[in-house]
Write an enzyme that holds these catalytic residues in place. Structure first.
Site, mmCIF file in Angstrom:
data_model
loop_
_atom_site.group_PDB
_atom_site.id
_atom_site.type_symbol
_atom_site.label_atom_id
_atom_site.label_comp_id
_atom_site.label_asym_id
_atom_site.label_seq_id
_atom_site.Cartn_x
_atom_site.Cartn_y
_atom_site.Cartn_z
ATOM 1 N N SER A 95 22.752 -8.971 2.750
ATOM 2 C CA SER A 95 21.969 -9.912 2.911
ATOM 3 C C SER A 95 22.290 -11.404 3.379
ATOM 4 C CB SER A 95 21.554 -9.996 1.308
ATOM 5 O OG SER A 95 20.356 -9.453 0.930
ATOM 6 N N CYS A 243 10.931 -12.881 12.899
ATOM 7 C CA CYS A 243 11.974 -12.862 12.510
ATOM 8 C C CYS A 243 12.478 -11.616 11.517
ATOM 9 C CB CYS A 243 12.308 -14.188 11.544
ATOM 10 S SG CYS A 243 11.879 -15.685 12.127
ATOM 11 N N GLY A 345 27.217 12.442 -13.546
ATOM 12 C CA GLY A 345 26.878 12.441 -14.973
ATOM 13 C C GLY A 345 27.095 11.109 -15.651
ATOM 14 N N GLU A 369 11.700 -7.717 2.643
ATOM 15 C CA GLU A 369 11.573 -7.418 4.042
ATOM 16 C C GLU A 369 10.296 -6.582 4.191
ATOM 17 O OE1 GLU A 369 13.208 -8.931 6.427
ATOM 18 O OE2 GLU A 369 15.067 -9.711 5.880
HETATM 19 P P1 TGC Z 1 -1.454 -9.400 11.381
HETATM 20 O O1 TGC Z 1 -2.891 -9.682 11.540
HETATM 21 O O2 TGC Z 1 -0.875 -7.861 11.561
HETATM 22 O O3 TGC Z 1 -0.300 -9.919 12.572
HETATM 23 C C1 TGC Z 1 -0.364 -11.632 12.476
HETATM 24 C C2 TGC Z 1 0.266 -11.791 13.965
HETATM 25 O O4 TGC Z 1 1.629 -11.551 13.801
HETATM 26 C C3 TGC Z 1 2.154 -10.478 14.772
HETATM 27 N N1 TGC Z 1 2.850 -9.550 14.180
HETATM 28 C C4 TGC Z 1 4.055 -9.682 14.562
HETATM 29 N N2 TGC Z 1 4.948 -9.983 15.354
HETATM 30 C C5 TGC Z 1 6.284 -9.886 15.565
HETATM 31 N N3 TGC Z 1 6.790 -8.987 14.627
HETATM 32 C C6 TGC Z 1 6.081 -8.355 13.767
HETATM 33 N N4 TGC Z 1 6.674 -7.428 12.849
HETATM 34 C C7 TGC Z 1 4.672 -8.458 13.584
HETATM 35 N N5 TGC Z 1 3.622 -7.970 12.843
HETATM 36 C C8 TGC Z 1 2.679 -8.648 13.226
HETATM 37 C C9 TGC Z 1 0.638 -9.842 15.137
HETATM 38 O O5 TGC Z 1 0.484 -9.427 16.491
HETATM 39 C C10 TGC Z 1 -0.228 -11.355 14.897
HETATM 40 O O6 TGC Z 1 -0.089 -11.848 16.131
HETATM 41 P P2 TGC Z 1 -1.109 -13.011 16.791
HETATM 42 O O7 TGC Z 1 -0.327 -13.784 17.815
HETATM 43 O O8 TGC Z 1 -2.228 -12.037 17.155
HETATM 44 O O9 TGC Z 1 -1.693 -14.073 15.747
HETATM 45 O O10 TGC Z 1 -0.971 -10.002 9.903
HETATM 46 P P3 TGC Z 1 -1.521 -9.680 8.583
HETATM 47 O O11 TGC Z 1 -1.576 -10.824 7.686
HETATM 48 O O12 TGC Z 1 -2.499 -8.286 8.601
HETATM 49 O O13 TGC Z 1 -0.379 -9.070 7.817
HETATM 50 C C11 TGC Z 1 0.497 -8.065 8.184
HETATM 51 C C12 TGC Z 1 1.533 -7.502 7.223
HETATM 52 C C13 TGC Z 1 1.122 -7.014 5.785
HETATM 53 C C14 TGC Z 1 2.259 -6.365 7.683
HETATM 54 C C15 TGC Z 1 2.617 -8.510 7.124
HETATM 55 O O14 TGC Z 1 1.916 -9.459 6.578
HETATM 56 C C16 TGC Z 1 3.896 -8.162 6.251
HETATM 57 O O15 TGC Z 1 4.827 -7.775 7.281
HETATM 58 N N6 TGC Z 1 4.000 -8.367 5.162
HETATM 59 C C17 TGC Z 1 5.196 -7.986 4.186
HETATM 60 C C18 TGC Z 1 5.863 -9.441 4.139
HETATM 61 C C19 TGC Z 1 7.401 -9.388 4.148
HETATM 62 O O16 TGC Z 1 8.172 -8.748 4.844
HETATM 63 N N7 TGC Z 1 7.882 -10.599 3.675
HETATM 64 C C20 TGC Z 1 9.394 -10.659 3.667
HETATM 65 C C21 TGC Z 1 9.900 -12.133 3.210
HETATM 66 S S1 TGC Z 1 11.595 -12.448 3.720
HETATM 67 C C22 TGC Z 1 12.367 -11.608 2.958
HETATM 68 O O17 TGC Z 1 12.335 -10.746 2.362
HETATM 69 C C23 TGC Z 1 14.010 -11.721 3.379
HETATM 70 S S2 TGC Z 1 15.104 -10.766 2.271
HETATM 71 C C24 TGC Z 1 16.415 -11.414 2.821
HETATM 72 C C25 TGC Z 1 17.796 -10.678 2.634
HETATM 73 O O18 TGC Z 1 18.240 -10.987 1.378
HETATM 74 O O19 TGC Z 1 18.225 -9.743 3.247
HETATM 75 P P1 FAD Z 2 3.800 -7.630 -3.994
HETATM 76 O O1 FAD Z 2 3.200 -8.306 -2.680
HETATM 77 O O2 FAD Z 2 3.137 -8.321 -5.319
HETATM 78 O O3 FAD Z 2 3.788 -6.250 -4.052
HETATM 79 C C1 FAD Z 2 3.632 -5.659 -5.264
HETATM 80 C C2 FAD Z 2 3.511 -4.013 -5.204
HETATM 81 O O4 FAD Z 2 2.202 -3.960 -4.626
HETATM 82 C C3 FAD Z 2 4.452 -3.449 -4.275
HETATM 83 O O5 FAD Z 2 4.633 -2.116 -4.693
HETATM 84 C C4 FAD Z 2 3.574 -3.476 -2.787
HETATM 85 O O6 FAD Z 2 3.961 -2.289 -2.137
HETATM 86 C C5 FAD Z 2 2.196 -3.235 -3.487
HETATM 87 N N1 FAD Z 2 1.175 -3.738 -2.491
HETATM 88 C C6 FAD Z 2 0.893 -4.787 -2.138
HETATM 89 N N2 FAD Z 2 -0.225 -5.029 -1.237
HETATM 90 C C7 FAD Z 2 -0.560 -3.801 -1.041
HETATM 91 C C8 FAD Z 2 -1.339 -3.159 -0.320
HETATM 92 N N3 FAD Z 2 -2.280 -3.808 0.576
HETATM 93 N N4 FAD Z 2 -1.669 -1.707 -0.193
HETATM 94 C C9 FAD Z 2 -0.594 -0.971 -1.100
HETATM 95 N N5 FAD Z 2 0.203 -1.603 -1.841
HETATM 96 C C10 FAD Z 2 0.130 -2.848 -1.938
HETATM 97 N N6 FAD Z 2 11.436 -13.686 0.355
HETATM 98 C C11 FAD Z 2 11.669 -14.724 1.288
HETATM 99 O O7 FAD Z 2 10.953 -15.219 1.819
HETATM 100 N N7 FAD Z 2 12.877 -14.926 1.832
HETATM 101 C C12 FAD Z 2 13.872 -14.664 1.248
HETATM 102 O O8 FAD Z 2 15.086 -14.777 1.316
HETATM 103 C C13 FAD Z 2 13.848 -13.224 0.099
HETATM 104 N N8 FAD Z 2 14.805 -12.878 -0.408
HETATM 105 C C14 FAD Z 2 14.644 -11.986 -1.502
HETATM 106 C C15 FAD Z 2 15.540 -11.413 -2.239
HETATM 107 C C16 FAD Z 2 15.486 -10.598 -3.167
HETATM 108 C C17 FAD Z 2 16.577 -10.163 -4.257
HETATM 109 C C18 FAD Z 2 13.979 -10.096 -3.518
HETATM 110 C C19 FAD Z 2 13.863 -9.161 -4.793
HETATM 111 C C20 FAD Z 2 12.935 -10.552 -2.754
HETATM 112 C C21 FAD Z 2 13.387 -11.578 -1.755
HETATM 113 N N9 FAD Z 2 12.256 -12.031 -1.009
HETATM 114 C C22 FAD Z 2 12.370 -12.831 -0.074
HETATM 115 C C23 FAD Z 2 10.849 -11.722 -1.357
HETATM 116 C C24 FAD Z 2 10.419 -10.320 -0.927
HETATM 117 O O9 FAD Z 2 10.015 -10.420 0.403
HETATM 118 C C25 FAD Z 2 8.965 -10.108 -1.474
HETATM 119 O O10 FAD Z 2 9.528 -9.646 -2.973
HETATM 120 C C26 FAD Z 2 8.242 -8.790 -0.767
HETATM 121 O O11 FAD Z 2 7.881 -9.344 0.153
HETATM 122 C C27 FAD Z 2 7.164 -8.251 -1.794
HETATM 123 O O12 FAD Z 2 6.512 -9.121 -2.452
HETATM 124 P P2 FAD Z 2 6.344 -9.344 -3.957
HETATM 125 O O13 FAD Z 2 7.454 -9.303 -4.636
HETATM 126 O O14 FAD Z 2 5.248 -10.694 -4.255
HETATM 127 O O15 FAD Z 2 5.408 -8.083 -4.215
#
Ligand code: TGC
Ligand code: FAD
Length: 390
Positions: A95, A243, A345, A369
């Site tokens: 991470s 990203c 176990g 992610e």
């Molecule tokens: P949507 O309308 O589908 O897309 C908006 C714009 O983004 C473009 N796009 C992408 N571009 C690059 N890479 C991708 N994977 C892309 N996916 C979509 C898309 O073409 C569009 O571009 P434009 O130019 O037409 O505006 O967006 P949406 O609002 O419907 O959302 C789609 C969804 C649900 C898939 C997206 O919001 C999503 O991936 N949600 C998950 C959020 C997430 O992953 N959060 C992570 C936070 S960071 C983290 O967790 C770090 S953990 C770090 C660690 O400790 O390792």
């Molecule tokens: P929610 O979005 O509330 O989701 C809860 C449940 O609902 C999940 O099971 C999900 O799959 C389900 N759900 C949501 N929407 C739908 C749908 N449309 N259809 C079906 N099911 C759905 N974020 C950062 O920005 N930067 C970081 O560095 C980062 N580091 C992290 C480190 C840790 C240890 C953890 C636990 C999280 C971190 N995150 C970070 C946040 C992480 O990306 C979010 O927790 C993740 O994106 C999910 O969001 P949430 O926890 O709000 O869950």
């Protein structure tokens, strides 16, 4: 103690080149020598082994697949091998490198101004500076488009207000890449430096997962950031999502490492633990079934990671390819950890063995992610042409 021998049933190693094998061996030895002897203590005490950061910088792990600014410019597959080995040690270590490399250095490299690149990339590469990535908010996780954090232009600055949650390395970071909506409703990235007035961070305590990793909340109260700190090269959700595509790719490899550690531990244990007729439990058919499931799924996961890596090297890896990799390989690793824990176990529940730590870590990896189900829906949209998100 002999080092980790690797798990390579299908001779996937033969598909790697010499450089990739060398990088993997370097990372493998680092983990065997420096990480495994200390990681359970850090996990128990809920501390991140910060002393390893300069060593990882020395080995070129930060921004390893980027070119220029001192970065190693290694292939995407070699970078994947590093992530695999680090996560074999602990998901927290992977991470740290994921966030620094894919979520902070990559966007500065791809979307930053020349001044931002000069200022931050060498410092982040050498770990003189640590970065974090603030996208998630208390009310917006899977749906970051709804974010409430705002950046309002005032003279030559932007004034940020809002809160980010669950941010890896948030309290440790020298620079936070914060995603916020400007007055036109567009999402933009801001490099907010530590000690900027109005910027606060705090740590999340009581985590039962990713204990050897810093997870923080960030708040911005009239936090004035110079306009030079705005990432000029990208607007909209595409910025943070691109990203995430980089970081999810690394997780796809990392999860294999966690699975390898669990499989190897369960295999060794099953060959020595005896139950019924003084037979090793590895001789019982149901135990073999679990071990065979693991090695088969690990082998499939290796091939998927390698193929996505090769596509990435040709610039042909689409976000949905990366979603399948992250979704499948983390699920595979979590199931492997659960089956491995079962084979041990009662011994499986204590931290004399790595399995429960990996299993708990992987619960977070499955959520962050993009959750497992969000990736299903990204792939579902791609194959059907119909979005489940609207
Ligand atoms: P949507 O309308 O589908 O897309 C908006 C714009 O983004 C473009 N796009 C992408 N571009 C690059 N890479 C991708 N994977 C892309 N996916 C979509 C898309 O073409 C569009 O571009 P434009 O130019 O037409 O505006 O967006 P949406 O609002 O419907 O959302 C789609 C969804 C649900 C898939 C997206 O919001 C999503 O991936 N949600 C998950 C959020 C997430 O992953 N959060 C992570 C936070 S960071 C983290 O967790 C770090 S953990 C770090 C660690 O400790 O390792
Ligand atoms: P929610 O979005 O509330 O989701 C809860 C449940 O609902 C999940 O099971 C999900 O799959 C389900 N759900 C949501 N929407 C739908 C749908 N449309 N259809 C079906 N099911 C759905 N974020 C950062 O920005 N930067 C970081 O560095 C980062 N580091 C992290 C480190 C840790 C240890 C953890 C636990 C999280 C971190 N995150 C970070 C946040 C992480 O990306 C979010 O927790 C993740 O994106 C999910 O969001 P949430 O926890 O709000 O869950």
């Amino acid at each position: 103690m002999p080092g980790f021998p690797g798990v390579d049933f299908l001779e996937v190693d033969s598909l790697l080149n010499d450089d990739e094998r060398l990088v993997r061996q370097t990372a493998r030895e680092f983990v065997d020598r420096e990480v495994l002897p200390i990681i359970e203590k850090h996990n128990r005490e809920a501390t991140f082994p910060l002393h390893l950061v300069p060593q990882m910088a020395e080995l070129g792990f930060f921004g390893a697949s980027l070119n220029g600014y001192g970065c190693a410019g290694m292939s995407n597959v070699a970078y994947g091998q590093v992530m695999q080995e680090l996560e074999r040690g602990d998901s927290g270590l992977r991470s740290f490198v994921s966030v620094q490399s894919a979520l902070v250095m990559y966007p500065i490299h791809a979307f930053g101004s020349p001044e931002q690149k000069e200022k931050w990339l060498p410092a982040l590469h050498s770990a003189k500076a640590v970065g974090c990535f603030g996208l998630t908010e208390p009310q917006f996780g899977s749906n970051p488009a709804g974010m409430l954090t705002r950046a309002v232009r005032r003279g030559r600055s932007y004034v940020l207000n809002g809160e980010k949650m669950w941010i890896t390395n948030g309290s440790r970071a020298d620079v936070a890449l914060v995603w916020a909506k400007t007055e036109d409703g567009r999402i933009r990235g801001f490099l907010v430096e530590k000690n900027t007035p109005g910027f606060k961070s705090w740590d999340v305590h009581g985590k039962l997962s990713l204990r050897a990793s810093i997870t923080s909340g960030l708040s911005f109260t009239d936090c004035e950031t110079p306009q030079e700190n705005l990432l000029p090269g990208v607007e909209g959700l595409r910025g943070p999502l691109s990203c995430l595509t980089q970081a999810r790719y690394g997780i796809g490899w990392g999860a294999i490492g966690a699975a390898m550690a669990c499989y190897q531990t369960a295999l060794e244990y099953a060959k020595t633990r005896r139950q019924f007729e003084n037979k090793p439990i590895a001789a019982h058919q149901l135990v073999q079934d679990k071990l065979v499931w693991m090695i088969t799924e690990i082998s499939k996961a290796q091939l998927m990671a390698l193929q996505v890596g090769r596509l990435k090297e040709e610039d042909r890896a689409a976000p949905e390819h990366v979603s399948m990799l992250k979704m499948n390989n983390v699920w595979m690793a979590l199931e492997t950890a659960r089956k491995a824990r079962d084979i041990l176990g009662a011994n499986g529940i204590v931290d004399d063995y790595c399995i429960m730590r990996h299993m708990n870590n992987l619960e977070s990896v499955s959520t962050y992610e993009g959750t497992h189900d969000i990736h299903r829906l990204i792939i579902g949209e791609h194959i059907t042409g119909l979005s489940a998100f609207v």
